[in-house]
Enzyme design. Sequence first.
Site, PDB file in Angstrom:
ATOM      1  N   ASP A 349       0.862  -1.181   0.000  1.00 40.41           N
ATOM      2  CA  ASP A 349       0.000   0.000   0.000  1.00 40.41           C
ATOM      3  C   ASP A 349       0.892   1.222   0.000  1.00 40.41           C
ATOM      4  O   ASP A 349       2.059   1.135   0.361  1.00 40.41           O
ATOM      5  CB  ASP A 349      -0.772   0.071   1.320  1.00 40.41           C
ATOM      6  CG  ASP A 349      -1.908  -0.904   1.354  1.00 40.41           C
ATOM      7  OD1 ASP A 349      -2.259  -1.410   0.296  1.00 40.41           O
ATOM      8  OD2 ASP A 349      -2.431  -1.139   2.456  1.00 40.41           O
TER       9      ASP A 349
HETATM   10  P1  ATP Z   1      -3.441   3.019   0.028  1.00 40.39           P
HETATM   11  O1  ATP Z   1      -4.211   1.889  -0.567  1.00 40.39           O
HETATM   12  O2  ATP Z   1      -2.119   3.215  -0.560  1.00 40.39           O
HETATM   13  O3  ATP Z   1      -3.419   3.036   1.519  1.00 40.39           O
HETATM   14  P2  ATP Z   1      -5.336   5.104   0.022  1.00 40.39           P
HETATM   15  O4  ATP Z   1      -5.328   5.233   1.486  1.00 40.39           O
HETATM   16  O5  ATP Z   1      -5.270   6.378  -0.752  1.00 40.39           O
HETATM   17  O6  ATP Z   1      -4.186   4.282  -0.528  1.00 40.39           O
HETATM   18  P3  ATP Z   1      -8.054   4.392   0.095  1.00 40.39           P
HETATM   19  O7  ATP Z   1      -8.084   4.457   1.552  1.00 40.39           O
HETATM   20  O8  ATP Z   1      -8.801   3.327  -0.620  1.00 40.39           O
HETATM   21  O9  ATP Z   1      -6.616   4.290  -0.426  1.00 40.39           O
HETATM   22  O10 ATP Z   1      -8.539   5.814  -0.423  1.00 40.39           O
HETATM   23  C1  ATP Z   1      -8.834   6.033  -1.787  1.00 40.39           C
HETATM   24  C2  ATP Z   1      -9.282   7.477  -1.976  1.00 40.39           C
HETATM   25  O11 ATP Z   1     -10.464   7.698  -1.236  1.00 40.39           O
HETATM   26  C3  ATP Z   1      -8.284   8.507  -1.473  1.00 40.39           C
HETATM   27  O12 ATP Z   1      -7.365   8.855  -2.471  1.00 40.39           O
HETATM   28  C4  ATP Z   1      -9.175   9.668  -1.111  1.00 40.39           C
HETATM   29  O13 ATP Z   1      -9.422  10.479  -2.250  1.00 40.39           O
HETATM   30  C5  ATP Z   1     -10.473   9.011  -0.690  1.00 40.39           C
HETATM   31  N1  ATP Z   1     -10.548   8.900   0.766  1.00 40.39           N
HETATM   32  C6  ATP Z   1      -9.695   8.259   1.591  1.00 40.39           C
HETATM   33  N2  ATP Z   1     -10.089   8.351   2.859  1.00 40.39           N
HETATM   34  C7  ATP Z   1     -11.226   9.066   2.862  1.00 40.39           C
HETATM   35  C8  ATP Z   1     -12.136   9.487   3.891  1.00 40.39           C
HETATM   36  N3  ATP Z   1     -11.956   9.201   5.152  1.00 40.39           N
HETATM   37  N4  ATP Z   1     -13.200  10.211   3.508  1.00 40.39           N
HETATM   38  C9  ATP Z   1     -13.407  10.498   2.217  1.00 40.39           C
HETATM   39  N5  ATP Z   1     -12.614  10.122   1.228  1.00 40.39           N
HETATM   40  C10 ATP Z   1     -11.525   9.426   1.516  1.00 40.39           C
END
Ligand code: ATP
Length: 926
Positions: A349
């Site tokens: 990740d």
């Molecule tokens: P990784 O998989 O590398 O940890 P990540 O944390 O960006 O990546 P996700 O948590 O799936 O992956 O988040 C994907 C997208 O969703 C983010 O790029 C962001 O735009 C949005 N996002 C993440 N957290 C939130 C939240 N708490 N509320 C709203 N949108 C969010």
Amino acid sequence: MSQVVASTSPPPKETQVQVQESWHAMTPEQAFETLELAKEVTDKGLSKAQVQQRLAQFGANELTTSEGKSPLMRFLDQFHNVLIYVLIGAGVMTAALQHWIDAGVIFAVVLVNAIIGFIQEGKAENALKAIRQMLSSNAIVLRDGKHLTIKAANLVPGDIVLLQSGDKVPADIRLFKVKGLQVQEAALTGESLAISKDTLAVNEQAVLGDRLSMAYSGTIITHGQGTGVVVATGMSTQIGHISALVANVDNVTTPLLKQMAQFGHWLTLGILVIAAINFVFGVLVHGYSMTDMFLASVSLAVAAIPEGLPAIMTITLAIGVQRMAKRNAIIRKLPAVETLGAVSVICSDKTGTLTRNEMTLSSIACYQQGFSLSGAGYDPHGDVFLENSTVPLQLEQYPVLQQALQAAVLCNDASLSQEDSQWCVSGDPMEGALLTAGMKSGLDLDFEAKAFPRTDFIPFESEHKFMASLHHSHHGQAFIYLKGAPEKVLEMCESQLSTTGESPVDKAYWLKQIEYLAQQGQRVLAIAVKQVEQEQRELDFEHVEQGMVMLALFGLIDPPREEAIAAVARCTKAGIQVKMITGDHGITALAIAKQLKLANSSQVLTGQELDTLDDESLAYQVLNIDVFARVTPEHKLRLVRLLQEQGLIVAMTGDGVNDAPALKRADVGTAMGQNGTEAAKEAAEMVLADDNFASISHAVEQGRTVYDNIKKAIIFILPTNGGEALIVLAAVLLGFTQLPMTPVQILWVNMITAVTLALSLAFEPSEKSVMQRPPRNAADPLLSGYLLWRIGFVSLILMLGTFGLFLWEQAQGHGINLARTVAVNTLVMFEIFYLFSARYISAPVLNWRGLTGNYYVLIAIAVLVVFQLLFTYSSPMQTLFGTTDISLAMWGRIILVSSSVLVLVELEKYLIRRFASHAWQKRHLS
Ligand code: ATP
């Protein structure tokens, strides 16, 4: 089994709550009543005093694990080994022949071996248990009006617990509020499909799987959120009643150990056959007496059996696990230690693993207006500026910005607190950064929360990539705030708000802004709003799917971890590919990949593109591309499968509940210890206590080291047995009536060198080159042809030297006892010199690091020398082992002869390094 609530004669007070009530059949109010709780507890939770009192009354919320086998059984188990059976058989026969001393020593060795095995195995198991306890789970409770994260063990009946997707239910809970709550109850019912939960009472006769109003301890929340009251803890829970599930003390074993046990069986069989041939040969060809030949064959068997090997291998493995834990990689399943050494690709990740997960909101883009923020970390000291201005702005003059920031702090589940003047977030760090930004702009977070209370919400899940909340003001307005991945939010927006009012959404503008922010490695978030009818009290997907109004884009900085950059470089050197698999935007991911120096940081494949590719074309791409963005957990599963199908050994990280299938499928599923869900941890082989990518590379290094050390222990121990067996065989074949070593002397050498010299190899630190060579091929056998050659080569040197000196002493007219004492000491000294060589499989050891790099080696040698002096000169030992005093000149000869092994093996290593082709070395030495 169940008991009716209003029974006529109530049970005594201590057991009143924890008896098996039909909680599922009660209404929440009845449950509170039975738990002797006032109604306000739903808003406030228990008080400190109530918790104390209940903890004293009901005890900790822990399952008393059954200890598995009793110590006596564990001790007896030590004898359950074919090699030991052979020794016991030899002892019995020797006793039958009235060779009491020999028989006594054989039995003593068997006993000592069992005691050592018992102690070491116990230590290894305790170490593993302690490591597993580092993984104790947490629970979010409401106490004294505050939400707290506490150790699940501290829960008491009556606690109000919040459950969210990914959690493991920490106790038996009567639910009274649910929001799309689904629970997978396989641990209890065996049913792997998740069940939707409810708050209504169900029929009293309902079986476990039908009790929708309950969440049972040990089950996993796969979706949604819920709140409930704890009704049973510890052994009173349903899972506590299923004792079979609780007795899960793991065996200290792995495929490699099993493979070695198998090898042990074959070895024993081989040894028995050779001993039998030896017996027949001696009796028929040389005409020796049956008794003499029997004793000689016993010597042979005893010589060839590597008694200490299984214990050494277990210890090596346990030391590896402990070393990994020290560097924040906690092994949940022991076989992973071996697999780690063969890992050829790590899929990681981004957020929090490769980056620091310390987010700072640095820029905001409203329509045709850009803003920047000053300050670092979660400290709310800082200001907001209009782009290119150095004067802090007044928020009231920028209503769109103000609303966007208000949305960001309200559509938010995190909280900020100050500890020792440090600002910390509890909850999602990105949401914490939004709160900090709100405070920098001058918003009062408490006031906002009170003025616009949240009525309902849709929690963030990585599948839909947004979060939305419904708010009602005290002036009769109702609106939805939404934040999420910008492309996703844009799809839901019809219009945008700017200084000039509402206008149709200008997608081209926003897409350009997204690209601009992402190119700088910023994580981009979009914020939108929608007015709704005041009567609306519930929020569902259909309410946000269209008609939203775009407010702003937020750009957050989350720099790569310095250690991760170094770890990526180490992995690349070690022939391990590193792939970033992130939910973030493709351009952001590429920018971060460049900073991390991933091998291919110019190409990215998005989740959408993955969906358009069939397995065949993706299989090709997956090898070359290192950055995968906007992927969902299903994509992760597909990527692992395709990588594995191409023969790669995959370590994959994950944190969410939906990552569990990919973690299970990966060879080394790796869950995040801090930000990971319980569901991910349960599915993983390894848990990272610090969520840090660098810890994976350290674990790989240790995995390789463990494998090396096991190999080193084998190539050290087996030549001793080989040498001894050759000595006995040669003596019989050449027609010697008296063997160069008696069975008890042979046993002495085996035992004493195993517990000193061989054991010190288990502590061997990693070789310098361990992360400079490619991963080993998982299909390769433990003992390559080269190692077999080494075992044979050293066995021969040991045999020739020992036999040679034995003959020499006899030729000088010395008696058999002296010649034998010299032979035994020669063999032991050979072992001492060979131990240095065995420290490195192919690297030279005749240097400072090689000779002194492992101080356990030096201690082991010192201890062994003392034992050998006792063996040679103390009179009880002389009686027991038939040894006798030897002169200094004899020691001189012994050292001269035995040091040859170091010279010869180092010469052999040199020739291999110098003349063997690179390809050969790569194939045989790694
Ligand atoms: P990784 O998989 O590398 O940890 P990540 O944390 O960006 O990546 P996700 O948590 O799936 O992956 O988040 C994907 C997208 O969703 C983010 O790029 C962001 O735009 C949005 N996002 C993440 N957290 C939130 C939240 N708490 N509320 C709203 N949108 C969010």
